[in-house]
Design an enzyme around this catalytic site. Structure first.
Site, PDB file in Angstrom:
ATOM      1  N   GLN A  36       0.836  -1.204   0.000  1.00  0.00           N
ATOM      2  CA  GLN A  36       0.000   0.000   0.000  1.00  0.00           C
ATOM      3  C   GLN A  36       0.870   1.252   0.000  1.00  0.00           C
ATOM      4  O   GLN A  36       2.064   1.198   0.305  1.00  0.00           O
ATOM      5  CB  GLN A  36      -0.909  -0.012   1.233  1.00  0.00           C
ATOM      6  CG  GLN A  36      -0.185  -0.289   2.544  1.00  0.00           C
ATOM      7  CD  GLN A  36      -1.026  -1.061   3.560  1.00  0.00           C
ATOM      8  OE1 GLN A  36      -2.239  -1.125   3.443  1.00  0.00           O
ATOM      9  NE2 GLN A  36      -0.379  -1.628   4.569  1.00  0.00           N
ATOM     10  N   ASP A  91       0.308  -0.262  13.632  1.00  0.00           N
ATOM     11  CA  ASP A  91       0.791   0.939  14.327  1.00  0.00           C
ATOM     12  C   ASP A  91       1.115   0.659  15.788  1.00  0.00           C
ATOM     13  O   ASP A  91       1.674   1.513  16.473  1.00  0.00           O
ATOM     14  CB  ASP A  91      -0.252   2.064  14.214  1.00  0.00           C
ATOM     15  CG  ASP A  91      -1.625   1.601  14.696  1.00  0.00           C
ATOM     16  OD1 ASP A  91      -1.793   1.436  15.917  1.00  0.00           O
ATOM     17  OD2 ASP A  91      -2.522   1.389  13.867  1.00  0.00           O
ATOM     18  N   ASP A 161      -7.786  -5.771  13.936  1.00  0.00           N
ATOM     19  CA  ASP A 161      -7.564  -4.319  13.827  1.00  0.00           C
ATOM     20  C   ASP A 161      -7.054  -4.067  12.405  1.00  0.00           C
ATOM     21  O   ASP A 161      -5.862  -3.855  12.185  1.00  0.00           O
ATOM     22  CB  ASP A 161      -6.538  -3.911  14.886  1.00  0.00           C
ATOM     23  CG  ASP A 161      -6.188  -2.440  14.823  1.00  0.00           C
ATOM     24  OD1 ASP A 161      -6.744  -1.706  13.975  1.00  0.00           O
ATOM     25  OD2 ASP A 161      -5.324  -2.017  15.611  1.00  0.00           O
ATOM     26  N   ASP A 164     -10.021  -1.157   5.937  1.00  0.00           N
ATOM     27  CA  ASP A 164     -11.372  -1.401   5.423  1.00  0.00           C
ATOM     28  C   ASP A 164     -11.417  -2.725   4.640  1.00  0.00           C
ATOM     29  O   ASP A 164     -10.377  -3.205   4.176  1.00  0.00           O
ATOM     30  CB  ASP A 164     -11.793  -0.252   4.486  1.00  0.00           C
ATOM     31  CG  ASP A 164     -11.839   1.083   5.218  1.00  0.00           C
ATOM     32  OD1 ASP A 164     -11.981   1.070   6.450  1.00  0.00           O
ATOM     33  OD2 ASP A 164     -11.730   2.130   4.560  1.00  0.00           O
TER      34      ASP A 164
HETATM   35  N1  SAM Z   1      -7.406   1.873  12.849  1.00  0.00           N
HETATM   36  C1  SAM Z   1      -7.285   1.615  11.474  1.00  0.00           C
HETATM   37  C2  SAM Z   1      -8.586   1.752  10.708  1.00  0.00           C
HETATM   38  O1  SAM Z   1      -9.613   1.187  11.097  1.00  0.00           O
HETATM   39  O2  SAM Z   1      -8.556   2.450   9.703  1.00  0.00           O
HETATM   40  C3  SAM Z   1      -6.581   0.364  11.201  1.00  0.00           C
HETATM   41  C4  SAM Z   1      -5.165   0.522  11.641  1.00  0.00           C
HETATM   42  S1  SAM Z   1      -3.978  -0.672  11.239  1.00  0.00           S
HETATM   43  C5  SAM Z   1      -2.791   0.433  10.535  1.00  0.00           C
HETATM   44  C6  SAM Z   1      -4.605  -1.667   9.940  1.00  0.00           C
HETATM   45  C7  SAM Z   1      -3.555  -2.647   9.413  1.00  0.00           C
HETATM   46  O3  SAM Z   1      -4.171  -3.823   8.905  1.00  0.00           O
HETATM   47  C8  SAM Z   1      -2.698  -2.096   8.261  1.00  0.00           C
HETATM   48  O4  SAM Z   1      -1.416  -1.813   8.729  1.00  0.00           O
HETATM   49  C9  SAM Z   1      -2.725  -3.228   7.222  1.00  0.00           C
HETATM   50  O5  SAM Z   1      -1.451  -3.446   6.625  1.00  0.00           O
HETATM   51  C10 SAM Z   1      -3.190  -4.415   8.057  1.00  0.00           C
HETATM   52  N2  SAM Z   1      -3.777  -5.525   7.284  1.00  0.00           N
HETATM   53  C11 SAM Z   1      -4.674  -5.451   6.269  1.00  0.00           C
HETATM   54  N3  SAM Z   1      -4.961  -6.689   5.815  1.00  0.00           N
HETATM   55  C12 SAM Z   1      -4.243  -7.571   6.564  1.00  0.00           C
HETATM   56  C13 SAM Z   1      -4.118  -8.993   6.578  1.00  0.00           C
HETATM   57  N4  SAM Z   1      -4.785  -9.772   5.690  1.00  0.00           N
HETATM   58  N5  SAM Z   1      -3.285  -9.551   7.499  1.00  0.00           N
HETATM   59  C14 SAM Z   1      -2.607  -8.793   8.392  1.00  0.00           C
HETATM   60  N6  SAM Z   1      -2.681  -7.437   8.416  1.00  0.00           N
HETATM   61  C15 SAM Z   1      -3.486  -6.829   7.524  1.00  0.00           C
END
Ligand code: SAM
Length: 287
Positions: A36, A91, A161, A164
């Site tokens: 991303q 994070d 966590d 979207d």
């Molecule tokens: N608070 C935030 C929101 O709701 O917008 C979410 C924060 S956190 C940064 C979300 C994380 O989920 C991202 O860093 C992303 O890389 C991770 N993520 C997305 N898909 C994933 C997956 N299949 N396995 C592990 N992590 C994943």
């Protein structure tokens, strides 16, 4: 940054006909990771801002709302949570909240994109203060695969966590994934997932999350709304699913007398969040 207003970051919610803006002092970082586009801004009034693929993830000023509500309702509903896994959460803010619970013996953060964690260490060090805790474990890879490989019955709480439900996070909002969570949880276990905006997503996504969690074998599902200024509509939610747990009650005395500081969560906030608005009750209980 959007060119709608120079000097402002604007996230447009095209389908909703709305947007959210923050006045920017400077862009501090931009990179295309393997997963991303990751940007960090310094804002005039909300501290640092993290953006993934154009979507606001968090700011210094208001992230406590989300991180505390993703963590403490689930951990104070569980009888005695010892082993916790966070899927996503790069994070490290959720990990920090989880490790405030002294009874937690092991907490895993399973994040697909290691760059999110490394950049957070640099720009959000206050969220990463628990990263060196000996109970903290990191795995950088896909949470869907990781959950398939988890030892059955090995976790007490699973916190999803994620971003979207598009791209790599799409499969985290699915019955098949919930089924693997159900297997990975011990009896009395709880799954909690960020479940987007009550106003925008109750009829669609939140309703489907409920149906999929029940279809995956969970016997109780409950959505808790909470404020989140920087997300679409300023109102967000987490959805809990229980494996043999009553989600309407929690360890109220422990929540009230918790030996750690929070900015938003307390027993009264938890009780209040269990009360669903009428339109949500209607949408989530209709056939
Ligand atoms: N608070 C935030 C929101 O709701 O917008 C979410 C924060 S956190 C940064 C979300 C994380 O989920 C991202 O860093 C992303 O890389 C991770 N993520 C997305 N898909 C994933 C997956 N299949 N396995 C592990 N992590 C994943």
């Amino acid at each position: 940054m959007s060119e709608i207003m120079p000097g402002w970051f604007t996230e447009i919610f095209q389908d909703e006909g709305t947007g959210f803006s923050l006045k920017i002092k400077a862009k501090l970082h931009e990179e295309q990771t393997p997963y991303q586009k990751l940007e960090i801004y310094d804002t005039e009034t909300f501290g640092k801002l993290m953006v993934l693929d154009g979507c606001v993830m968090l700011t210094t000023r208001d992230n406590f709302l989300y991180h505390e509500m993703m963590t403490h309702p689930a951990l104070f509903t569980h009888r005695n949570p010892k082993k916790v896994v966070i899927i996503g959460g790069g994070d490290c803010g959720t990990l920090k909240e989880v490790l405030k619970h002294e009874g937690v013996e092991e907490a895993w953060q399973v994040e697909i994109d290691e760059r999110v964690t490394r950049v957070s260490e640099q720009y959000f060090p206050e969220l990463c203060t628990a990263n060196d805790d000996p109970r903290a474990h990191f795995f950088f890879g896909d949470g869907i695969q990781w959950m398939q490989d988890a030892v059955p019955g090995s976790f007490d709480v699973i916190i999803v966590d994620s971003t979207d439900p598009v791209g790599p996070a799409e499969g985290l909002f699915a019955e098949d994934f919930y089924r693997t969570c159900m297997t990975a949880l011990a009896d009395g276990g709880i799954l909690v997932q960020q479940s987007e905006s009550p106003l925008l997503h109750t009829r669609t996504l939140i309703r489907k999350i409920h149906q999929d969690m029940l279809a995956a074998g969970f016997d109780a599902v409950k959505t808790l709304p909470f404020p989140q200024v920087v997300y679409p509509t300023g109102w967000w939610s987490c959805t809990l699913a229980g494996k043999g747990v009553d989600l309407d009650t929690f360890r109220e005395d422990d929540a009230e007398n918790r030996p750690f500081a929070t900015e938003y969560y307390n027993a009264g906030i938890h009780r209040g969040a269990l009360a669903l608005p009428e339109f949500m009750k209607r949408e989530l209980t209709r056939d």
